[in-house]
Design an enzyme around this catalytic site. Structure first.
Site, PDB file in Angstrom:
ATOM      1  N   GLY A  10       0.840  -1.199   0.000  1.00 30.69           N
ATOM      2  CA  GLY A  10       0.000   0.000   0.000  1.00 30.69           C
ATOM      3  C   GLY A  10       0.871   1.242   0.000  1.00 30.69           C
ATOM      4  O   GLY A  10       1.913   1.257   0.647  1.00 30.69           O
ATOM      5  N   GLU A 103       5.663  -5.489   5.624  1.00 31.47           N
ATOM      6  CA  GLU A 103       6.062  -6.882   5.890  1.00 31.47           C
ATOM      7  C   GLU A 103       6.056  -7.761   4.638  1.00 31.47           C
ATOM      8  O   GLU A 103       6.898  -8.648   4.497  1.00 31.47           O
ATOM      9  CB  GLU A 103       5.189  -7.509   6.987  1.00 31.47           C
ATOM     10  CG  GLU A 103       3.722  -7.338   6.727  1.00 31.47           C
ATOM     11  CD  GLU A 103       2.830  -8.373   7.402  1.00 31.47           C
ATOM     12  OE1 GLU A 103       3.311  -9.404   7.876  1.00 31.47           O
ATOM     13  OE2 GLU A 103       1.606  -8.131   7.414  1.00 31.47           O
ATOM     14  N   ASP A 127       0.332   1.540   9.056  1.00 31.26           N
ATOM     15  CA  ASP A 127      -0.165   0.768  10.207  1.00 31.26           C
ATOM     16  C   ASP A 127       0.822   0.753  11.388  1.00 31.26           C
ATOM     17  O   ASP A 127       0.452   0.392  12.499  1.00 31.26           O
ATOM     18  CB  ASP A 127      -0.456  -0.675   9.795  1.00 31.26           C
ATOM     19  CG  ASP A 127      -1.674  -0.789   8.895  1.00 31.26           C
ATOM     20  OD1 ASP A 127      -2.337   0.241   8.667  1.00 31.26           O
ATOM     21  OD2 ASP A 127      -1.965  -1.902   8.422  1.00 31.26           O
ATOM     22  N   MET A 169      -7.834   2.807   9.375  1.00 28.36           N
ATOM     23  CA  MET A 169      -7.078   1.637   8.907  1.00 28.36           C
ATOM     24  C   MET A 169      -6.349   0.963  10.056  1.00 28.36           C
ATOM     25  O   MET A 169      -6.161   1.553  11.120  1.00 28.36           O
ATOM     26  CB  MET A 169      -6.122   2.041   7.788  1.00 28.36           C
ATOM     27  CG  MET A 169      -6.818   2.197   6.451  1.00 28.36           C
ATOM     28  SD  MET A 169      -5.646   2.455   5.111  1.00 28.36           S
ATOM     29  CE  MET A 169      -6.769   2.359   3.707  1.00 28.36           C
ATOM     30  N   GLU A 222     -10.186  -1.069  11.270  1.00 27.50           N
ATOM     31  CA  GLU A 222     -10.900  -1.938  10.321  1.00 27.50           C
ATOM     32  C   GLU A 222     -10.729  -3.435  10.634  1.00 27.50           C
ATOM     33  O   GLU A 222     -11.579  -4.246  10.286  1.00 27.50           O
ATOM     34  CB  GLU A 222     -10.398  -1.668   8.902  1.00 27.50           C
ATOM     35  CG  GLU A 222      -8.908  -1.941   8.786  1.00 27.50           C
ATOM     36  CD  GLU A 222      -8.284  -1.629   7.451  1.00 27.50           C
ATOM     37  OE1 GLU A 222      -9.010  -1.269   6.524  1.00 27.50           O
ATOM     38  OE2 GLU A 222      -7.057  -1.768   7.361  1.00 27.50           O
ATOM     39  N   ARG A 266     -24.249   7.309  13.566  1.00 25.09           N
ATOM     40  CA  ARG A 266     -23.800   7.510  12.181  1.00 25.09           C
ATOM     41  C   ARG A 266     -22.409   6.912  11.996  1.00 25.09           C
ATOM     42  O   ARG A 266     -21.710   6.617  12.971  1.00 25.09           O
ATOM     43  CB  ARG A 266     -23.762   9.004  11.846  1.00 25.09           C
ATOM     44  CG  ARG A 266     -25.117   9.682  11.882  1.00 25.09           C
ATOM     45  CD  ARG A 266     -25.986   9.229  10.707  1.00 25.09           C
ATOM     46  NE  ARG A 266     -27.200  10.021  10.604  1.00 25.09           N
ATOM     47  CZ  ARG A 266     -28.374   9.674  11.101  1.00 25.09           C
ATOM     48  NH1 ARG A 266     -28.494   8.547  11.781  1.00 25.09           N
ATOM     49  NH2 ARG A 266     -29.439  10.450  10.934  1.00 25.09           N
ATOM     50  N   GLN A 274      -6.621   8.456   4.611  1.00 28.61           N
ATOM     51  CA  GLN A 274      -5.523   8.361   5.575  1.00 28.61           C
ATOM     52  C   GLN A 274      -4.176   8.104   4.910  1.00 28.61           C
ATOM     53  O   GLN A 274      -3.119   8.315   5.501  1.00 28.61           O
ATOM     54  CB  GLN A 274      -5.776   7.208   6.558  1.00 28.61           C
ATOM     55  CG  GLN A 274      -6.970   7.410   7.438  1.00 28.61           C
ATOM     56  CD  GLN A 274      -7.463   6.091   8.012  1.00 28.61           C
ATOM     57  OE1 GLN A 274      -7.134   5.737   9.137  1.00 28.61           O
ATOM     58  NE2 GLN A 274      -8.239   5.349   7.243  1.00 28.61           N
TER      59      GLN A 274
HETATM   60  O1  F6P Z   1      -0.846  -0.722   3.861  1.00 25.10           O
HETATM   61  C1  F6P Z   1      -1.622  -1.093   4.960  1.00 25.10           C
HETATM   62  C2  F6P Z   1      -3.064  -0.751   4.697  1.00 25.10           C
HETATM   63  O2  F6P Z   1      -3.208   0.648   4.647  1.00 25.10           O
HETATM   64  C3  F6P Z   1      -3.995  -1.367   5.720  1.00 25.10           C
HETATM   65  O3  F6P Z   1      -4.200  -0.570   6.832  1.00 25.10           O
HETATM   66  C4  F6P Z   1      -5.247  -1.580   4.901  1.00 25.10           C
HETATM   67  O4  F6P Z   1      -5.965  -2.697   5.373  1.00 25.10           O
HETATM   68  C5  F6P Z   1      -4.743  -1.873   3.552  1.00 25.10           C
HETATM   69  O5  F6P Z   1      -3.483  -1.271   3.460  1.00 25.10           O
HETATM   70  C6  F6P Z   1      -5.642  -1.426   2.438  1.00 25.10           C
HETATM   71  O6  F6P Z   1      -5.074  -1.852   1.247  1.00 25.10           O
HETATM   72  P1  F6P Z   1      -5.577  -1.499  -0.196  1.00 25.10           P
HETATM   73  O7  F6P Z   1      -5.151  -0.088  -0.491  1.00 25.10           O
HETATM   74  O8  F6P Z   1      -4.881  -2.480  -1.075  1.00 25.10           O
HETATM   75  O9  F6P Z   1      -7.061  -1.629  -0.197  1.00 25.10           O
END
Ligand code: F6P
Length: 343
Positions: A10, A103, A127, A169, A222, A266, A274
């Site tokens: 990500g 990771e 994260d 996230m 999440e 809500r 983020q």
């Molecule tokens: O890179 C970590 C993260 O931001 C997580 O917090 C989140 O679950 C995931 O990536 C979302 O990934 P993508 O952008 O592939 O939907």
């Protein structure tokens, strides 16, 4: 030296600051030549590159995202992926590779390093869940964005005497939820580390509102999970690294909270806001320090290592160590600090 650079997983505010630092020090001090691999490991498999030099890096320091683009491609899950990646590295005459990622990306870097590739890792994830480093860049920016959102939710929740569930996230670790929750004065913080009890959450919320008009913001990561058998969540899809595509727990939670407490509830899911946009000054500095340290590690021949932050110093740790354990939220922070403000 001819050095390859890639960003995987990500995206994260600060990636461009790392790239800029690697290239600036490499070109100016060591006369390195750079090859930018596009879309993380996918670009290495498919031999797709761009020229990377000081000129190309001008103006990128404050920009979010990554000029090298990124993907969640795992060469070990693609047909002939590793073989093709090794062919590309030899074809491009790569003498060292700087892999910037979390990771998963660093897990691949570690395996390739064991196969004889000269790799240096740079830790990245909003994260903040890599155990070998005290902090990853991008986390500070994400917390800032989430905190500002919670501040805004407070005033509207207050005006309507509502509860608002704010989803942030955090797949396996609730660092963003905990920090933004504390900074934003959350009424509840739910994290993946500790399955939550919906009865208790609703009891606390009712007790707060019984004291008078109150704005209650429930911050949920999440990846948070209810205690077994208490709430049913939808099953998510998996990516090439076996991770679930999360998002949406706040909807189930809000429905349940409204039903059980009787207060209008809500939902706000912050999602990719983020991860987007400009990095904070803190993240730019940390990313720059990591980039400088990574190119120095390349020239010291410190391969199979990752740069990391420990006690405010940049150190090197084996990649192996970087990918074995997740760094989860310190229970003391949750119970001794955050919880004081739940009641
Ligand atoms: O890179 C970590 C993260 O931001 C997580 O917090 C989140 O679950 C995931 O990536 C979302 O990934 P993508 O952008 O592939 O939907």
């Amino acid at each position: 030296m001819r050095v390859g650079v890639l960003t995987g997983g990500g995206d994260c505010p600060g990636l461009n600051a790392v790239i800029r630092a690697v290239v600036r020090k490499g070109e100016n001090l060591f006369a390195d030549e750079f090859v930018g691999f596009l879309d993380g490991w996918r670009g290495v498999i498919e031999n797709r590159t761009i020229t990377l030099n000081v000129e190309r890096c001008r103006g990128i320091l404050p920009r979010g995202g990554t000029i090298l683009f990124t993907s969640r491609t795992n060469p070990y899950k693609v047909d002939r992926g590793v073989e093709r990646a090794l062919e590309t590295l030899s074809d491009q005459r790569i003498e060292a590779l700087v892999a910037i990622g979390g990771e998963d990306t660093l897990g691949v870097a570690n395996k390739l390093s064991q196969q004889g590739i000269n790799v240096v890792g740079v830790p990245k994830t909003i994260d903040n869940d890599l155990s070998a480093t005290e902090l990853t860049f991008g986390f500070h920016t994400a917390v800032q964005i989430a905190t500002e959102a919670i501040d805004r939710l407070h005033t509207t929740a207050e005006s309507h005497d509502r509860i608002i569930v704010c989803e942030v996230m955090g797949r396996h670790a609730g660092w963003i939820a905990t920090y933004a929750g504390i900074a934003g004065g959350a009424a509840e913080i739910l994290v993946p580390e500790e399955p939550f009890d919906i009865d208790e959450v609703c009891r606390n919320l009712k007790a707060r509102h019984a004291k008078g008009r109150f704005a209650s913001i429930v911050v949920v990561a999440e990846g948070a999970e209810p205690k077994e058998g208490t709430l049913t969540l939808a099953s998510p899809e998996l990516d090439q690294f076996g991770h679930a595509r999360l998002g949406g727990i706040a909807n189930t939670l809000a429905e349940e909270i409204e039903k059980r407490t009787g207060f209008e509830t809500r939902v706000t899911i912050l999602g990719h806001t983020q991860r987007g946009g400009t990095p904070t000054a803190f993240d730019r500095v940390l990313a720059t320090r990591f980039g400088i340290a990574a190119i120095e590690a390349v020239h010291d021949g410190a391969f199979g290592q990752m740069v990391a932050l420990r006690a405010d110093r940049i150190v090197r740790v084996p990649l192996e160590e970087a990918v074995t354990e997740l760094k989860t939220v310190d229970p003391e922070l949750l119970h001794d600090v955050a919880e004081v403000f739940f009641k």
